[in-house]
Write a protein that holds these residues in place. Structure first.
Motif, PDB file in Angstrom:
ATOM      1  N   TRP A  22     -35.303  38.319 -47.452  1.00  0.00           N
ATOM      2  CA  TRP A  22     -35.361  39.750 -47.183  1.00  0.00           C
ATOM      3  C   TRP A  22     -36.585  40.385 -47.843  1.00  0.00           C
ATOM      4  O   TRP A  22     -37.254  41.231 -47.240  1.00  0.00           O
ATOM      5  CB  TRP A  22     -34.090  40.457 -47.649  1.00  0.00           C
ATOM      6  N   THR A  23     -36.908  39.971 -49.054  1.00  0.00           N
ATOM      7  CA  THR A  23     -38.064  40.570 -49.736  1.00  0.00           C
ATOM      8  C   THR A  23     -39.374  40.226 -49.023  1.00  0.00           C
ATOM      9  O   THR A  23     -40.352  40.961 -49.140  1.00  0.00           O
ATOM     10  CB  THR A  23     -38.157  40.121 -51.208  1.00  0.00           C
ATOM     11  N   LYS A  24     -39.375  39.134 -48.258  1.00  0.00           N
ATOM     12  CA  LYS A  24     -40.581  38.730 -47.524  1.00  0.00           C
ATOM     13  C   LYS A  24     -40.471  39.034 -46.028  1.00  0.00           C
ATOM     14  O   LYS A  24     -41.236  38.501 -45.218  1.00  0.00           O
ATOM     15  CB  LYS A  24     -40.840  37.236 -47.725  1.00  0.00           C
ATOM     16  N   ARG A  25     -39.542  39.922 -45.673  1.00  0.00           N
ATOM     17  CA  ARG A  25     -39.267  40.182 -44.264  1.00  0.00           C
ATOM     18  C   ARG A  25     -40.487  40.684 -43.501  1.00  0.00           C
ATOM     19  O   ARG A  25     -40.674  40.354 -42.323  1.00  0.00           O
ATOM     20  CB  ARG A  25     -38.122  41.193 -44.133  1.00  0.00           C
ATOM     21  N   ASN A  26     -41.329  41.498 -44.171  1.00  0.00           N
ATOM     22  CA  ASN A  26     -42.476  42.071 -43.469  1.00  0.00           C
ATOM     23  C   ASN A  26     -43.603  41.060 -43.322  1.00  0.00           C
ATOM     24  O   ASN A  26     -44.141  40.879 -42.227  1.00  0.00           O
ATOM     25  CB  ASN A  26     -42.969  43.322 -44.205  1.00  0.00           C
ATOM     26  N   GLU A  27     -43.954  40.403 -44.401  1.00  0.00           N
ATOM     27  CA  GLU A  27     -45.064  39.445 -44.308  1.00  0.00           C
ATOM     28  C   GLU A  27     -44.715  38.254 -43.425  1.00  0.00           C
ATOM     29  O   GLU A  27     -45.592  37.662 -42.790  1.00  0.00           O
ATOM     30  CB  GLU A  27     -45.491  38.964 -45.699  1.00  0.00           C
ATOM     31  N   GLU A  28     -43.424  37.905 -43.366  1.00  0.00           N
ATOM     32  CA  GLU A  28     -42.988  36.791 -42.513  1.00  0.00           C
ATOM     33  C   GLU A  28     -42.579  37.261 -41.117  1.00  0.00           C
ATOM     34  O   GLU A  28     -42.245  36.425 -40.269  1.00  0.00           O
ATOM     35  CB  GLU A  28     -41.811  36.057 -43.163  1.00  0.00           C
ATOM     36  N   GLN A  29     -42.615  38.573 -40.891  1.00  0.00           N
ATOM     37  CA  GLN A  29     -42.271  39.164 -39.588  1.00  0.00           C
ATOM     38  C   GLN A  29     -40.907  38.672 -39.103  1.00  0.00           C
ATOM     39  O   GLN A  29     -40.750  38.226 -37.958  1.00  0.00           O
ATOM     40  CB  GLN A  29     -43.365  38.846 -38.561  1.00  0.00           C
ATOM     41  N   LEU A  30     -39.910  38.810 -39.975  1.00  0.00           N
ATOM     42  CA  LEU A  30     -38.572  38.332 -39.647  1.00  0.00           C
ATOM     43  C   LEU A  30     -37.814  39.378 -38.833  1.00  0.00           C
ATOM     44  O   LEU A  30     -37.974  40.588 -39.036  1.00  0.00           O
ATOM     45  CB  LEU A  30     -37.791  38.029 -40.930  1.00  0.00           C
ATOM     46  N   PRO A  31     -36.958  38.926 -37.927  1.00  0.00           N
ATOM     47  CA  PRO A  31     -36.113  39.867 -37.192  1.00  0.00           C
ATOM     48  C   PRO A  31     -35.048  40.443 -38.111  1.00  0.00           C
ATOM     49  O   PRO A  31     -34.717  39.840 -39.149  1.00  0.00           O
ATOM     50  CB  PRO A  31     -35.479  38.979 -36.109  1.00  0.00           C
ATOM     51  N   PRO A  32     -34.471  41.572 -37.789  1.00  0.00           N
ATOM     52  CA  PRO A  32     -33.413  42.141 -38.632  1.00  0.00           C
ATOM     53  C   PRO A  32     -32.224  41.190 -38.743  1.00  0.00           C
ATOM     54  O   PRO A  32     -31.842  40.532 -37.777  1.00  0.00           O
ATOM     55  CB  PRO A  32     -33.021  43.426 -37.898  1.00  0.00           C
ATOM     56  N   PHE A  33     -31.648  41.130 -39.940  1.00  0.00           N
ATOM     57  CA  PHE A  33     -30.440  40.323 -40.144  1.00  0.00           C
ATOM     58  C   PHE A  33     -29.541  41.017 -41.146  1.00  0.00           C
ATOM     59  O   PHE A  33     -30.002  41.812 -41.975  1.00  0.00           O
ATOM     60  CB  PHE A  33     -30.784  38.905 -40.602  1.00  0.00           C
ATOM     61  N   PHE A  34     -28.249  40.732 -41.039  1.00  0.00           N
ATOM     62  CA  PHE A  34     -27.300  41.221 -42.031  1.00  0.00           C
ATOM     63  C   PHE A  34     -26.513  40.040 -42.563  1.00  0.00           C
ATOM     64  O   PHE A  34     -26.296  39.038 -41.861  1.00  0.00           O
ATOM     65  CB  PHE A  34     -26.367  42.291 -41.435  1.00  0.00           C
ATOM     66  N   VAL A  35     -26.091  40.132 -43.810  1.00  0.00           N
ATOM     67  CA  VAL A  35     -25.306  39.089 -44.450  1.00  0.00           C
ATOM     68  C   VAL A  35     -23.838  39.470 -44.342  1.00  0.00           C
ATOM     69  O   VAL A  35     -23.480  40.644 -44.459  1.00  0.00           O
ATOM     70  CB  VAL A  35     -25.711  38.913 -45.929  1.00  0.00           C
ATOM     71  N   VAL A  36     -23.001  38.473 -44.125  1.00  0.00           N
ATOM     72  CA  VAL A  36     -21.572  38.721 -43.983  1.00  0.00           C
ATOM     73  C   VAL A  36     -20.875  38.403 -45.310  1.00  0.00           C
ATOM     74  O   VAL A  36     -20.833  37.247 -45.731  1.00  0.00           O
ATOM     75  CB  VAL A  36     -20.981  37.894 -42.830  1.00  0.00           C
ATOM     76  N   HIS A  37     -20.375  39.444 -45.967  1.00  0.00           N
ATOM     77  CA  HIS A  37     -19.689  39.357 -47.270  1.00  0.00           C
ATOM     78  C   HIS A  37     -20.677  39.003 -48.403  1.00  0.00           C
ATOM     79  O   HIS A  37     -21.818  38.642 -48.165  1.00  0.00           O
ATOM     80  CB  HIS A  37     -18.544  38.345 -47.245  1.00  0.00           C
ATOM     81  N   GLY A  38     -20.204  39.140 -49.628  1.00  0.00           N
ATOM     82  CA  GLY A  38     -20.958  38.681 -50.792  1.00  0.00           C
ATOM     83  C   GLY A  38     -21.994  39.639 -51.345  1.00  0.00           C
ATOM     84  O   GLY A  38     -22.982  39.205 -51.939  1.00  0.00           O
ATOM     85  N   ALA A  39     -21.770  40.957 -51.217  1.00  0.00           N
ATOM     86  CA  ALA A  39     -22.761  41.914 -51.724  1.00  0.00           C
ATOM     87  C   ALA A  39     -22.976  41.755 -53.223  1.00  0.00           C
ATOM     88  O   ALA A  39     -24.117  41.801 -53.708  1.00  0.00           O
ATOM     89  CB  ALA A  39     -22.318  43.344 -51.400  1.00  0.00           C
ATOM     90  N   ASP A  40     -21.891  41.555 -53.993  1.00  0.00           N
ATOM     91  CA  ASP A  40     -22.034  41.408 -55.445  1.00  0.00           C
ATOM     92  C   ASP A  40     -22.779  40.119 -55.799  1.00  0.00           C
ATOM     93  O   ASP A  40     -23.591  40.091 -56.737  1.00  0.00           O
ATOM     94  CB  ASP A  40     -20.659  41.408 -56.112  1.00  0.00           C
ATOM     95  N   VAL A  41     -22.501  39.053 -55.064  1.00  0.00           N
ATOM     96  CA  VAL A  41     -23.203  37.783 -55.288  1.00  0.00           C
ATOM     97  C   VAL A  41     -24.695  37.964 -55.051  1.00  0.00           C
ATOM     98  O   VAL A  41     -25.536  37.508 -55.852  1.00  0.00           O
ATOM     99  CB  VAL A  41     -22.639  36.681 -54.373  1.00  0.00           C
ATOM    100  N   LEU A  42     -25.041  38.630 -53.985  1.00  0.00           N
ATOM    101  CA  LEU A  42     -26.454  38.824 -53.663  1.00  0.00           C
ATOM    102  C   LEU A  42     -27.150  39.694 -54.708  1.00  0.00           C
ATOM    103  O   LEU A  42     -28.291  39.418 -55.099  1.00  0.00           O
ATOM    104  CB  LEU A  42     -26.582  39.452 -52.270  1.00  0.00           C
TER     105      LEU A  42
END
Length: 331
Positions: A22-42
């Protein structure tokens, strides 16, 4: 829309690789994504990496595209303590919930595809996971037999498919058949067209034995099983060559002549892809009604949380899933 990403085992390197992606989403030109569960872990994984990470809980996948530019979207409330390198039952519960729900979103069409981070099968078995791996889990969830899906390893230099996977080497010959080869080659050819945009895919088939049997001197599986399968496929209009000696097929000048190599057993397919594209190899499941990719590595408990894991394969898996989904959408 966006891709659904499953967390993998929270004690492995999956969470930190997701954070890095996610931190490299712009330089790597990644498509949008969401993570399923685990907000505290992340959040804990980001803190362990010394990264400032904004996390936004979302209630619907449709919110992802708006949120993604400024925060990592997380859908779902299940969580676990972050204990890198220390897999446990709580983490396995979270991993299974994340995988199950991410797959459900892809199946329902509320996600463009699913990217699965690495799991620990031994831990998951304790919480009811009965499949040999995530590929078989996806097949079951999509109502397919395990024979209807194919694992392909794809990198910048090479694509390979093992026709037999987690089978003892001594048992490989009895698992091979012309019907198996034909069935899986058809799936590969169709997927190379649909998901990779290759109008006339070229498939190279390895032999089983040294020197592809050398006309029966080192085994007869080529003559009995592999050549008849190749002829059937060629009669169907699929471009297939072989059987090729596996020790020569992956040389640079040979790789230019095919789009995917179908190999007779696990290591025959995985050794070359890991030698050439270890940091950017992607596991793609072919034959599914949904797009599914995964980084081609395991949980790596031994290095989890130590700031040494590299996210290249996770980034490659997210990018490839986005590309495949875009081709399906445009078809």
């Amino acid at each position: 829309m966006a891709l659904a990403v499953s967390l993998g085992d929270p004690a492995g390197i999956g969470p930190e690789c997701i954070v890095e992606a996610w931190t490299k989403r712009n330089e790597e030109q990644l498509p949008p994504f969401f993570v399923v569960h685990g907000a505290d872990v992340l959040a804990a994984a980001a803190a362990a990496l010394g990264k400032s990470l904004a996390i936004r809980r979302i209630d619907d996948p449709g919110e992802c595209e708006t949120v993604f530019a400024t925060a990592l979207p997380v859908l779902g409330s299940q969580d676990a303590p972050y204990r890198p390198g220390q897999p446990d039952r709580t983490g396995a519960d979270l991993a299974l919930a994340s995988l199950t729900d991410a797959t459900a979103h892809a199946r329902a069409g509320t996600a463009d595809g699913v990217v699965t981070c690495p799991i620990a099968k031994a831990q998951l078995a304790e919480v009811g996971f009965t499949q040999p791996g995530q590929t078989e889990f996806l097949a079951d969830q999509c109502g397919l037999t395990h024979e209807d899906v194919v694992m392909m390893l794809a990198g910048p230099s090479l694509r390979t498919v093992p026709l037999t996977i987690h089978v003892a080497l001594a048992d490989v010959p009895r698992h091979l058949s012309s019907d198996l080869i034909v069935r899986r080659a058809r799936i590969v050819a169709a997927a190379l067209q649909r998901d990779f945009g290759l109008a006339e895919p070229r498939i190279a088939m390895t032999g089983l034995n040294p020197h592809a049997g050398e006309q029966g001197r080192f085994g007869d599986e080529e003559a009995r099983i592999i050549i008849p399968a190749i002829e059937r496929l060629q009669n169907e209009g699929i471009t297939v060559t072989g059987p090729h000696p596996a020790d020569a097929l992956f040389a640079p000048h040979e790789r230019a002549g095919y789009d995917a190599a179908l190999c007779m057993y696990h290591d025959q397919a995985l050794i070359p892809i890991k030698a050439l594209d270890f940091d950017s190899g992607v596991n793609v499941t072919l034959g599914l009604p949904i797009v599914r990719t995964s980084p081609d590595h395991g949980t790596a408990f031994g290095i989890a949380g130590k700031r040494v894991a590299r996210a290249f394969a996770t980034i490659a898996a997210i990018r490839m899933a986005g590309e495949c989904a875009a081709r399906r959408s445009a078809a």
